[in-house]
Design an enzyme around this catalytic site. Structure first.
Site, PDB file in Angstrom:
ATOM      1  N   HIS A  82      18.148 -31.896 -18.845  1.00  0.00           N
ATOM      2  CA  HIS A  82      18.382 -30.480 -19.138  1.00  0.00           C
ATOM      3  C   HIS A  82      18.797 -30.269 -20.587  1.00  0.00           C
ATOM      4  CE1 HIS A  82      22.799 -30.867 -19.308  1.00  0.00           C
ATOM      5  NE2 HIS A  82      22.625 -31.794 -18.372  1.00  0.00           N
TER       6      HIS A  82
ATOM      7  N   HIS B 133       7.331 -39.453 -29.352  1.00  0.00           N
ATOM      8  CA  HIS B 133       6.830 -40.316 -28.276  1.00  0.00           C
ATOM      9  C   HIS B 133       8.024 -40.842 -27.485  1.00  0.00           C
ATOM     10  CE1 HIS B 133       3.813 -43.741 -27.106  1.00  0.00           C
ATOM     11  NE2 HIS B 133       4.553 -43.351 -26.084  1.00  0.00           N
TER      12      HIS B 133
END
Length: 204
Positions: free
Chosen positions: A131, A140
């Protein structure tokens, strides 16, 4: 159904192709700068990344792991429609999440509420983006990496396989976090970081 062209013919392209097929979109073929390859995985190679203008009715996705290469290609392809590839098994919260154009979200990855993913990112298999994360462009997040809550990752940074970034940590742009590393303090200087806890071993 979207017609999709994948840029790249390496291992990452194989995984992206699998996502396209699993979403039931149509894989038209591949683009690569390796002029020795005429077909890949049974699909045609349609040319190199300077010939994209022949296929402007299609969607494109860059399946290349190197962030700087993804950035260069994306900036050179004017006016194209970018394909955001999300595997059906990925768990993506419907509560205030966003995924930037051209990004790839692989199988069994998790993106939780209020997380925001930038453009042309890779969220690899089994990675967790918790979150309130803010992920920059061309990032990446490798296989099995875990970003805890309220983490910020700068542009072009690579988080290695199985690495962990603790809650409320910021990692600046152009970093490489090694496989299995654990980041417990903010990283403010580009470079390569490894170990538990992560320490810098090379300048960016």
């Amino acid at each position: 159904m979207k017609n999709v062209i994948i840029i790249g013919t390496g291992g990452h392209a194989k995984v992206v192709a699998d996502i396209v097929l699993n979403t039931r979109d149509h894989l038209v073929g591949f683009i690569t700068n390796d002029n020795k390859i005429e077909e890949f995985m049974g699909w045609p190679v349609l040319g190199n990344d300077t010939e994209y203008h022949k296929f402007m009715d299609c969607y494109f996705v860059i399946a290349i792991g190197n962030a700087k290469v993804r950035e260069r290609i994306s900036s050179s392809m004017d006016g194209v429609k970018w394909y955001t590839a999300v595997h059906p098994s990925a768990s993506i919260s419907a509560i205030c999440t966003s995924i930037g154009e051209g990004s790839v979200v692989m199988a069994n990855s998790v993106i939780n509420p209020y997380a925001h993913i930038g453009r042309h990112c890779i969220i690899n298999s089994n990675a967790t983006v918790e979150h309130d994360n803010e992920i920059g462009d061309f990032v990446h997040i490798s296989v099995g990496a875990e970003l805890a809550g309220t983490v910020k990752i700068g542009n072009r940074t690579w988080i290695g396989a199985g690495a962990t970034v603790s809650d409320e940590i910021s990692v600046c742009q152009d970093c490489m976090i090694g496989a299995g590393a654990v980041v417990i303090m903010d990283i403010t200087e580009p470079g390569t970081y490894i170990g538990v806890p992560a320490r810098k071993i090379k300048d960016g």
